[in-house]
Design a protein around this motif. Sequence first.
Motif: not given
Length: 218
Positions: A184-213
């Motif tokens: 998920f993206f909005g305003g040019g940046g990633n805005v939320h981890p995606s359940r769909l990405a997990d379900g599709w076993n996408m290789p790039h996992q996203l982690a939040r660090v200090n409020g950023t992704v």
Amino acid sequence: MHVVPGLKVLYFGTPVVLISSRNPDGSTNLAPMSSAWWLGRSAMLGLGNSGRTTANLLRERECVLNLPSSSMVDAVDRIALTTGRPDVPEHKLAQGYRYEPDKFALAGLTEQPSELVAPPRVAQCPIQLECRVIEAYPFGPTPDCTAFQVEVLRAHVEESLVIPGTHHVDPIGWDPLIMKFCEFFGGGGNVHPSRLADGWNMPHQLARVNGTVDAVGP
């Protein structure tokens, strides 16, 4: 230098759409999708044949395309791995899908009566397009998808998004929720981890660090 990676999906970046449609018993199905494009007063929708929405559109020939803003990502993600089919297909079970008869309630969204079609609109979506199906085409090599040509009968737009004195949406004020490669993206940046990405076993996992992704490699 270019490489040929054999891409698993081709979701380079398209708006998320919440499609509301009528089930056989008259209840409403709500499904997020991100394979849609518009030209003039028409739109093309790409949907898998195993979903409830495809069956509903083929039978009822109408729907509402509700366009969420990026701020609605929580609601969209809550129903990302759900289906309106009680008999969940095996491949969807393997991806983590489950049957959900009331997706409006699960997402925390409100039904709003439409004016020209039976399926309701999503009240919280700033843009809502009432549509009728003009044609449906088998799509894909198998084919396991359907491409729907729909006509937009009426467009509802949040008043604050309309440029005063015109019939145009303010492109700066309108911040659509975009899906790029199942994230998920909005305003040019990633805005939320995606359940769909997990379900599709996408290789790039996203982690939040200090409020950023930040993107984390496999």
